[in-house]
Design a protein around this motif. Structure first.
Motif, PDB file in Angstrom:
ATOM      1  N   PRO A  22       6.942 -17.156   3.163  1.00 48.24           N
ATOM      2  CA  PRO A  22       5.869 -17.310   4.162  1.00 48.24           C
ATOM      3  C   PRO A  22       4.562 -17.776   3.534  1.00 48.24           C
ATOM      4  CG  PRO A  22       7.018 -15.207   4.421  1.00 48.24           C
ATOM      5  CD  PRO A  22       7.462 -15.775   3.116  1.00 48.24           C
ATOM      6  N   ARG A  23       3.686 -18.282   4.393  1.00 46.79           N
ATOM      7  CA  ARG A  23       2.344 -18.675   3.956  1.00 46.79           C
ATOM      8  C   ARG A  23       1.376 -17.480   3.966  1.00 46.79           C
ATOM      9  NH1 ARG A  23       1.115 -24.284   3.882  1.00 46.79           N
ATOM     10  NH2 ARG A  23       2.948 -25.547   4.362  1.00 46.79           N
ATOM     11  N   TYR A  24       1.786 -16.393   4.558  1.00 48.58           N
ATOM     12  CA  TYR A  24       1.013 -15.144   4.598  1.00 48.58           C
ATOM     13  C   TYR A  24      -0.389 -15.342   5.177  1.00 48.58           C
ATOM     14  CZ  TYR A  24       4.912 -13.052   2.269  1.00 48.58           C
ATOM     15  OH  TYR A  24       6.182 -12.611   1.981  1.00 48.58           O
ATOM     16  N   THR A  25      -0.438 -15.985   6.335  1.00 45.82           N
ATOM     17  CA  THR A  25      -1.662 -15.962   7.135  1.00 45.82           C
ATOM     18  C   THR A  25      -1.698 -14.720   8.013  1.00 45.82           C
ATOM     19  OG1 THR A  25      -0.549 -17.386   8.737  1.00 45.82           O
ATOM     20  CG2 THR A  25      -1.998 -18.453   7.133  1.00 45.82           C
ATOM     21  N   SER A  26      -0.625 -13.960   7.983  1.00 49.50           N
ATOM     22  CA  SER A  26      -0.578 -12.637   8.603  1.00 49.50           C
ATOM     23  C   SER A  26       0.458 -11.817   7.848  1.00 49.50           C
ATOM     24  CB  SER A  26      -0.170 -12.723  10.079  1.00 49.50           C
ATOM     25  OG  SER A  26       1.213 -13.052  10.209  1.00 49.50           O
ATOM     26  N   TYR A  27       0.387 -10.508   8.046  1.00 50.04           N
ATOM     27  CA  TYR A  27       1.460  -9.619   7.600  1.00 50.04           C
ATOM     28  C   TYR A  27       1.503  -8.446   8.562  1.00 50.04           C
ATOM     29  CZ  TYR A  27       4.598  -6.556   5.172  1.00 50.04           C
ATOM     30  OH  TYR A  27       5.679  -5.756   4.877  1.00 50.04           O
ATOM     31  N   PRO A  28       2.672  -8.152   9.137  1.00 49.26           N
ATOM     32  CA  PRO A  28       3.924  -8.900   9.034  1.00 49.26           C
ATOM     33  C   PRO A  28       3.781 -10.320   9.604  1.00 49.26           C
ATOM     34  CG  PRO A  28       4.288  -6.690   9.938  1.00 49.26           C
ATOM     35  CD  PRO A  28       2.817  -6.930   9.942  1.00 49.26           C
ATOM     36  N   GLY A 315      -6.439 -19.932   7.906  1.00 48.41           N
ATOM     37  CA  GLY A 315      -6.500 -20.112   6.456  1.00 48.41           C
ATOM     38  C   GLY A 315      -7.497 -19.162   5.828  1.00 48.41           C
ATOM     39  N   TYR A 316      -8.143 -19.613   4.763  1.00 47.04           N
ATOM     40  CA  TYR A 316      -9.132 -18.782   4.082  1.00 47.04           C
ATOM     41  C   TYR A 316     -10.453 -18.806   4.842  1.00 47.04           C
ATOM     42  CZ  TYR A 316      -5.986 -18.472   0.104  1.00 47.04           C
ATOM     43  OH  TYR A 316      -4.910 -18.209  -0.691  1.00 47.04           O
ATOM     44  N   HIS A 371      -0.319  -1.761   7.165  1.00 45.19           N
ATOM     45  CA  HIS A 371      -1.719  -1.964   6.794  1.00 45.19           C
ATOM     46  C   HIS A 371      -1.877  -2.024   5.277  1.00 45.19           C
ATOM     47  CE1 HIS A 371      -3.928  -1.897  10.569  1.00 45.19           C
ATOM     48  NE2 HIS A 371      -3.204  -0.878  10.995  1.00 45.19           N
ATOM     49  N   ALA A 372      -1.201  -1.134   4.568  1.00 45.14           N
ATOM     50  CA  ALA A 372      -1.323  -1.103   3.109  1.00 45.14           C
ATOM     51  C   ALA A 372      -0.763  -2.377   2.482  1.00 45.14           C
ATOM     52  CB  ALA A 372      -0.600   0.129   2.555  1.00 45.14           C
ATOM     53  N   ARG A 373       0.418  -2.789   2.922  1.00 44.76           N
ATOM     54  CA  ARG A 373       1.025  -3.995   2.354  1.00 44.76           C
ATOM     55  C   ARG A 373       0.248  -5.250   2.758  1.00 44.76           C
ATOM     56  NH1 ARG A 373       5.809  -3.205  -0.190  1.00 44.76           N
ATOM     57  NH2 ARG A 373       6.540  -1.037  -0.085  1.00 44.76           N
ATOM     58  N   ALA A 374      -0.285  -5.263   3.974  1.00 39.41           N
ATOM     59  CA  ALA A 374      -1.101  -6.406   4.398  1.00 39.41           C
ATOM     60  C   ALA A 374      -2.325  -6.551   3.502  1.00 39.41           C
ATOM     61  CB  ALA A 374      -1.531  -6.234   5.852  1.00 39.41           C
ATOM     62  N   TRP A 375      -2.943  -5.422   3.151  1.00 39.80           N
ATOM     63  CA  TRP A 375      -4.122  -5.471   2.278  1.00 39.80           C
ATOM     64  C   TRP A 375      -3.744  -6.001   0.897  1.00 39.80           C
ATOM     65  CZ3 TRP A 375      -5.351  -2.997  -2.345  1.00 39.80           C
ATOM     66  CH2 TRP A 375      -6.689  -3.123  -2.758  1.00 39.80           C
ATOM     67  N   VAL A 376      -2.648  -5.511   0.325  1.00 40.54           N
ATOM     68  CA  VAL A 376      -2.218  -5.962  -0.999  1.00 40.54           C
ATOM     69  C   VAL A 376      -1.914  -7.461  -0.974  1.00 40.54           C
ATOM     70  CG1 VAL A 376      -0.333  -5.831  -2.684  1.00 40.54           C
ATOM     71  CG2 VAL A 376      -1.386  -3.734  -1.808  1.00 40.54           C
ATOM     72  N   ILE A 377      -1.179  -7.908   0.038  1.00 41.44           N
ATOM     73  CA  ILE A 377      -0.814  -9.321   0.131  1.00 41.44           C
ATOM     74  C   ILE A 377      -2.058 -10.184   0.321  1.00 41.44           C
ATOM     75  CG2 ILE A 377       0.323 -11.003   1.639  1.00 41.44           C
ATOM     76  CD1 ILE A 377       2.607  -8.941   1.934  1.00 41.44           C
ATOM     77  N   GLU A 378      -2.993  -9.741   1.147  1.00 46.60           N
ATOM     78  CA  GLU A 378      -4.219 -10.515   1.353  1.00 46.60           C
ATOM     79  C   GLU A 378      -5.035 -10.614   0.079  1.00 46.60           C
ATOM     80  OE1 GLU A 378      -7.363 -10.968   4.910  1.00 46.60           O
ATOM     81  OE2 GLU A 378      -7.372  -8.961   4.003  1.00 46.60           O
ATOM     82  N   ARG A 379      -5.128  -9.514  -0.676  1.00 45.64           N
ATOM     83  CA  ARG A 379      -5.902  -9.566  -1.907  1.00 45.64           C
ATOM     84  C   ARG A 379      -5.230 -10.486  -2.930  1.00 45.64           C
ATOM     85  NH1 ARG A 379      -9.099  -9.171   0.781  1.00 45.64           N
ATOM     86  NH2 ARG A 379     -10.005 -10.558  -0.745  1.00 45.64           N
ATOM     87  N   LEU A 380      -3.908 -10.470  -3.010  1.00 42.73           N
ATOM     88  CA  LEU A 380      -3.211 -11.394  -3.909  1.00 42.73           C
ATOM     89  C   LEU A 380      -3.455 -12.837  -3.490  1.00 42.73           C
ATOM     90  CD1 LEU A 380       0.197  -9.537  -4.394  1.00 42.73           C
ATOM     91  CD2 LEU A 380      -1.516  -9.979  -6.167  1.00 42.73           C
ATOM     92  N   MET A 381      -3.365 -13.118  -2.173  1.00 39.88           N
ATOM     93  CA  MET A 381      -3.563 -14.477  -1.697  1.00 39.88           C
ATOM     94  C   MET A 381      -5.012 -14.942  -1.870  1.00 39.88           C
ATOM     95  SD  MET A 381      -0.622 -15.629  -0.675  1.00 39.88           S
ATOM     96  CE  MET A 381      -1.169 -17.104   0.193  1.00 39.88           C
TER      97      MET A 381
END
Length: 458
Positions: A22-28, A315-316, A371-381
């Motif tokens: 995925p492009r991770y513009t959202s999670y899930p 996007g960003y 929420h926790a995984r979304a935060w981690v993925i957003e910070r990585l991205m």
């Protein structure tokens, strides 16, 4: 320092790791939305908006006067304005319904018009739409208003209408200036047309211009895509979004018009991405996340340096609003409680909102783990890193599980996708940054569920 994983730099490694993620513009991500989130669900979430909450709005215009074969957006082609006018009447109904539910609560800090082609609207309808939104919602005096522009649509009346509704940022789709590439994607647009639009919006005091560019398109070569970048830079855009073409013909059937034999392979895509990014950086732009660039004084670059960068469906962004309300068919709303997506089919969307209903047909409620995984993925991205200590402070036991999971991966050679840990901070190595989507996918609990298909990581 704990390290794991092989070196990812080099074209051979790019081919190995450029798998679909995925492009991770959202999670899930959207493939995991379901019909359990209804209009009544969304109505309840909206009703919980606080008086002082900041809001973002996204308005989707689902029409174009031509169909670009590379496009994966939800849109339809029409040469007639009657369907557009009918859609606008329905959109005004949705705007009123959502505004009534909010009942004056919240303040709009950002508004984005996307599509499709928002500039397909006639000038008077652009003004009507801007007025309807300001009537239904409270706008901050300094609200950012960004609009996606198709240079082929623009005329003096539309320039003036966009200025009247307060446009602060213009985003122009360029893709590529090479005529052979443009013909292959059915998007003919000269450099002179693009320059005229940039000059037109700047003459009306629009303070920020963004150009969208693509690599990985049919017939693109390393030299041709570099030439396009250099031409684009002569326009001195404030921001550049450099995306890899997502070839998803199973999702967008019109992409079958593009012969896959014309497409560059994974190694050439990787080379194109690396070379174009180098040219943009050498021109003085700062790299923002995976695929954006900005002048050093642009608010996006400032936010990135200060750790205030976020990621959403556009996007960003420096937009920190926790509530984003999507209007129009297929639009996705993001609230603290979860995601809610509108009916994609325009005719059915129009029927639902004309009856006074919300057009929500699917979504997902967010758990503490989400929420926790979304935060981690957003910070990585966004930052290519996340703090284990901050994850625990924010999310307690969920954060501890994710940190433990990350450390376990570091003990398994080849499984950490460029991730390293030092002093409790998990960071994506510099050589692995082009493949950060692959790293983010390590924390996606939904990825292997449901058989969703995605575009290549590079």
């Amino acid at each position: 320092m704990q390290r794991a994983g092989e070196q990812i730099s080099g074209t051979g490694a790019a081919a190995r790791y450029a798998e679909a993620v995925p492009r991770y513009t959202s999670y899930p991500t959207a493939p995991h939305f379901h019909a359990g989130v209804t209009g009544e669900t969304f109505r309840g979430w909206l009703a919980e908006t606080g008086q002082g909450d900041d809001l973002s709005l996204y308005v989707h215009i689902p029409f174009c006067d031509r169909l670009c074969w590379f496009c994966a957006c939800h849109t339809k082609m029409t040469r007639r304005y009657e369907p557009v006018a009918a859609f606008l009447d329905a959109l005004f109904c949705e705007i009123r319904t959502v505004g009534d539910i909010l009942d004056g609560r919240g303040r709009v800090r950002a508004l984005h018009f996307g599509g499709g082609s928002p500039t397909m609207l006639r000038a008077d309808d652009i003004v009507r739409l801007g007025s309807a939104l300001r009537t239904a919602f409270n706008f901050a005096d300094n609200a950012e208003i960004s609009v996606e522009l198709d240079p082929n649509d623009m005329d003096e009346a539309r320039f003036d209408a966009l200025a009247e509704i307060g446009m602060t940022r213009a985003s122009l789709g360029v893709q590529d200036f090479d005529p052979r590439v443009q013909k292959a994607i059915n998007r003919e647009q000269t450099f002179e047309q693009t320059k005229a639009v940039v000059d037109g919006v700047r003459a009306r005091s629009v303070r920020s211009v963004n150009l969208d560019l693509l690599y990985g398109l049919p017939h693109q070569t390393l030299q041709s895509v570099a030439d396009t970048i250099r031409q684009a830079l002569t326009l001195s855009p404030d921001r550049i979004a450099l995306f890899g073409y997502a070839h998803v013909p199973w999702f967008k059937k019109h992409q079958t018009m593009i012969d896959e034999a014309w497409l560059p392979g994974p190694e050439e895509r990787f080379e194109q991405q690396q070379e174009t990014a180098r040219i943009i950086r050498e021109a003085g732009y700062e790299a923002i996340g995976l695929d954006h660039f900005a002048k050093p004084d642009d608010p996006l670059a400032v936010a990135a340096r200060q750790g205030r960068l976020f990621r959403n469906f556009q996007g960003y962004t420096e937009d920190a609003c926790r509530t984003l309300i999507g209007l129009g068919p297929s639009s996705v709303s993001r609230l603290p409680q979860g995601y809610a997506q509108n009916m994609p089919a325009t005719t059915q969307y129009e029927r639902m909102v004309r009856e006074g209903n919300l057009a929500t047909v699917r979504g997902i409620a967010l758990s503490d783990e989400d929420h926790a995984r979304a935060w981690v993925i957003e910070r990585l991205m966004c930052d290519f890193a996340f703090s284990g200590d901050e994850a625990v402070r924010r999310f307690g036991e969920c954060g501890r599980r994710i940190v433990a999971e990350a450390r376990a991966r570091l003990q398994e050679p080849g499984s950490a996708a460029g991730l390293v840990e030092e002093a409790g901070v998990f960071t994506v190595r510099d050589d692995a940054r082009p493949l950060v989507r692959f790293t983010a996918a390590l924390f996606d609990q939904y990825l292997k569920q449901g058989g969703a298909r995605h575009s290549a990581a590079v």
